[in-house]
Scaffold this active site. Structure first.
Site, PDB file in Angstrom:
ATOM      1  N   TYR A 147       9.375   0.960 -55.543  1.00  0.00           N
ATOM      2  CA  TYR A 147       8.838   0.868 -56.904  1.00  0.00           C
ATOM      3  C   TYR A 147       8.924  -0.522 -57.518  1.00  0.00           C
ATOM      4  O   TYR A 147       8.388  -0.751 -58.600  1.00  0.00           O
ATOM      5  CB  TYR A 147       9.527   1.899 -57.814  1.00  0.00           C
ATOM      6  CG  TYR A 147       8.913   3.278 -57.680  1.00  0.00           C
ATOM      7  CD1 TYR A 147       9.138   4.048 -56.540  1.00  0.00           C
ATOM      8  CD2 TYR A 147       8.101   3.800 -58.676  1.00  0.00           C
ATOM      9  CE1 TYR A 147       8.562   5.302 -56.392  1.00  0.00           C
ATOM     10  CE2 TYR A 147       7.528   5.054 -58.546  1.00  0.00           C
ATOM     11  CZ  TYR A 147       7.762   5.803 -57.407  1.00  0.00           C
ATOM     12  OH  TYR A 147       7.181   7.040 -57.282  1.00  0.00           O
ATOM     13  N   LYS A 204      15.167   9.195 -44.604  1.00  0.00           N
ATOM     14  CA  LYS A 204      14.314   9.190 -43.410  1.00  0.00           C
ATOM     15  C   LYS A 204      14.896   8.142 -42.470  1.00  0.00           C
ATOM     16  O   LYS A 204      14.213   7.234 -41.989  1.00  0.00           O
ATOM     17  CB  LYS A 204      12.866   8.868 -43.835  1.00  0.00           C
ATOM     18  CG  LYS A 204      11.825   9.024 -42.746  1.00  0.00           C
ATOM     19  CD  LYS A 204      11.635  10.455 -42.245  1.00  0.00           C
ATOM     20  CE  LYS A 204      10.791  10.443 -40.969  1.00  0.00           C
ATOM     21  NZ  LYS A 204      10.793  11.735 -40.269  1.00  0.00           N
ATOM     22  N   ASP A 265       8.213  16.983 -57.482  1.00  0.00           N
ATOM     23  CA  ASP A 265       6.974  17.727 -57.745  1.00  0.00           C
ATOM     24  C   ASP A 265       6.940  18.997 -56.898  1.00  0.00           C
ATOM     25  O   ASP A 265       6.524  20.066 -57.366  1.00  0.00           O
ATOM     26  CB  ASP A 265       5.731  16.877 -57.430  1.00  0.00           C
ATOM     27  CG  ASP A 265       5.183  16.130 -58.647  1.00  0.00           C
ATOM     28  OD1 ASP A 265       5.979  15.788 -59.542  1.00  0.00           O
ATOM     29  OD2 ASP A 265       3.961  15.875 -58.705  1.00  0.00           O
TER      30      ASP A 265
HETATM   31  C1  IPM Z   1       6.894  10.371 -62.170  1.00  0.00           C
HETATM   32  C2  IPM Z   1       5.542   9.733 -61.925  1.00  0.00           C
HETATM   33  C3  IPM Z   1       5.656   8.225 -61.806  1.00  0.00           C
HETATM   34  C4  IPM Z   1       6.535   7.923 -60.619  1.00  0.00           C
HETATM   35  C5  IPM Z   1       4.293   7.506 -61.691  1.00  0.00           C
HETATM   36  C6  IPM Z   1       3.436   7.754 -62.908  1.00  0.00           C
HETATM   37  C7  IPM Z   1       4.426   6.036 -61.448  1.00  0.00           C
HETATM   38  O1  IPM Z   1       4.926  10.311 -60.815  1.00  0.00           O
HETATM   39  O2  IPM Z   1       7.517  10.069 -63.201  1.00  0.00           O
HETATM   40  O3  IPM Z   1       7.324  11.188 -61.356  1.00  0.00           O
HETATM   41  O4  IPM Z   1       6.065   7.844 -59.473  1.00  0.00           O
HETATM   42  O5  IPM Z   1       7.741   7.769 -60.843  1.00  0.00           O
HETATM   43 MN    MN Z   2       6.011  11.975 -59.989  1.00  0.00          MN
END
Ligand code: IPM
Ligand code: MN
Ligand code: NAD
Length: 368
Positions: A147, A204, A265
């Site tokens: 990131y 990983k 997610d």
């Molecule tokens: C999250 C989102 C962000 C991330 C994106 C919008 C950059 O998916 O907060 O999970 O990847 O952290």
């Molecule tokens: Mn996300």
């Protein structure tokens, strides 16, 4: 709430917590007002100040984060409540990167805590899974990994093009998130009151040997300080499979920034979808930020159909973090009632709109 850049009273009433509210884009602008209404219904001692950071502001005057913006958030506020960032009119996503990822890294909000709880069996797509079966937490490193956007593109547009995306793992960064996970495990119970017992580290390291090796070594070192806590390791691919086949054994999961993004997610899918998932971006002892896990969902934005419960429950998480456990519990109980009585948006089986679901919860909270 006031709009625009914040003007903050220099002295708050004693005990009153100062909250910066940044709805952002898309459904963020619909769900955050519902979270605010519920905070107010709970009678929480807070002073709310709204910020207009997001795509509209960026398109109007090219501002993503105003000068001194993060310093002001850290200095003048006890916590931050965020909606979501992302707008098709800004294809570069530059504002989201500078505001959201900027807040996480520049304010050093290194622990992204994403609880995964099933409120009602009807919300889980898996057969035979009950609320008591799913009560785990993903603790995601929030400032490093891929990131940092380090790297580059060379010979762009030619057949020899090379794109490099660096994965940064510092000993300090890895150690503090792993220690955070063990401390979280030692000091938090499950919703049913039973102790948390196990920290699982997900990586990983069979393919990404340099970074994985560091995570493995640090995990073993920190684990030795917590002999009462069981440890476990899974490769991220196997963990993804297990989360879908049988998520009952998960307790505390610690992982890097990218894997944490993906598995949270996936885990949201177990609890009713992205509309239900909550998160805290924490830096212990400093101003921390709370937001639903979902994004701005542009295709459903402006239609009054987005589920506001992820935002409302993130607000409850924020209040609990600020020492208002009673208010947080009232809110969680009211959302639970709404889920059980199907006073919800359509994504989780109800017929209400975003505002109506928020209003139902707010009324329930104020009558408790
Ligand atoms: C999250 C989102 C962000 C991330 C994106 C919008 C950059 O998916 O907060 O999970 O990847 O952290
Ligand atoms: Mn996300
Ligand atoms: P998303 O979370 O916005 O949506 C994914 C899916 O879930 C969509 O089908 C959407 O309709 C649904 N959904 C999400 N939240 C919902 C809710 N509250 N109620 C009902 N359904 C909901 O993710 P995406 O589509 O990958 O991304 C859209 C934009 O949001 C992109 O610009 C992305 O970068 C951004 N994003 C921002 C954040 C954040 O600010 N924290 C998080 C994720 C994505």
């Amino acid at each position: 709430m006031v709009s625009g850049c914040a003007t903050v009273a220099s002295v708050s009433a004693i005990g009153t917590k100062r909250i910066a509210v940044i709805p952002g884009d898309g459904i963020g602008k619909e769900v955050i007002p519902q979270a605010v209404r519920v905070i107010e219904a709970a009678g929480a001692a807070v002073e709310l100040t709204s910020f207009d950071w997001g795509a509209d502001r960026y398109l109007a005057d090219k501002t993503t984060v105003p000068p001194d913006g993060f310093a002001a958030l850290a200095r003048d506020f006890d916590a931050i409540l965020v909606g979501a960032f992302g707008d098709p009119r800004v294809p570069s996503n530059i504002h989201a990167k500078e505001i959201l990822l900027g807040m996480r890294s520049k304010m050093d909000l290194y622990a992204n805590v994403r609880p995964v709880r099933l409120m009602d069996a009807s919300l889980c797509p898996l057969k035979g899974i009950e609320p008591r079966d799913i009560d785990f937490v993903v603790i995601r490193e929030n400032t490093e990994g891929v990131y940092g956007d380090l790297g580059g593109v060379f010979k762009q547009g030619t057949p020899d093009e090379v794109a490099i995306q660096e994965d940064i793992n510092t000993r300090k960064g890895v150690e503090r998130i792993i220690r955070y996970a063990f401390e979280y495990c030692a000091s938090n119970t499950k919703l049913d009151g039973s102790a948390r017992r196990r920290v699982l580290m997900c990586d990983k390291s069979n393919a990404m040997t340099h970074a994985g090796g560091l995570w493995q070594r640090v995990f073993k070192e920190v684990a030795a300080e917590f002999p009462q806590i069981e440890t476990q390791h899974m490769y991220v691919d196997a963990l993804a499979m297990q989360m879908v086949r049988d998520p009952r054994g998960f307790d505390v999961i610690v992982t890097n920034n990218m894997f944490g993004d993906i598995i949270s997610d996936l885990a949201a899918g177990l609890q009713g979808g992205l509309g239900m998932a909550t998160s805290g971006n924490l830096r212990p002892g400093k101003t921390s930020m709370f937001e639903p896990v979902h994004g701005s969902a542009p295709t459903i934005a402006g239609k009054n159909i987005a589920n506001p419960f992820g935002a409302i429950l993130s607000a409850a998480m924020m209040l609990a973090h600020l020492g208002m456990a009673g208010e947080a519990q009232k809110i969680e109980a009211a959302v639970l009632d709404a889920v059980r009585q199907k006073k919800t948006t359509a994504d989780i089986g109800g017929t209400l709109g975003t505002r109506e679901a928020g209003e139902w919860v707010a009324q329930k909270v104020s009558s408790r």
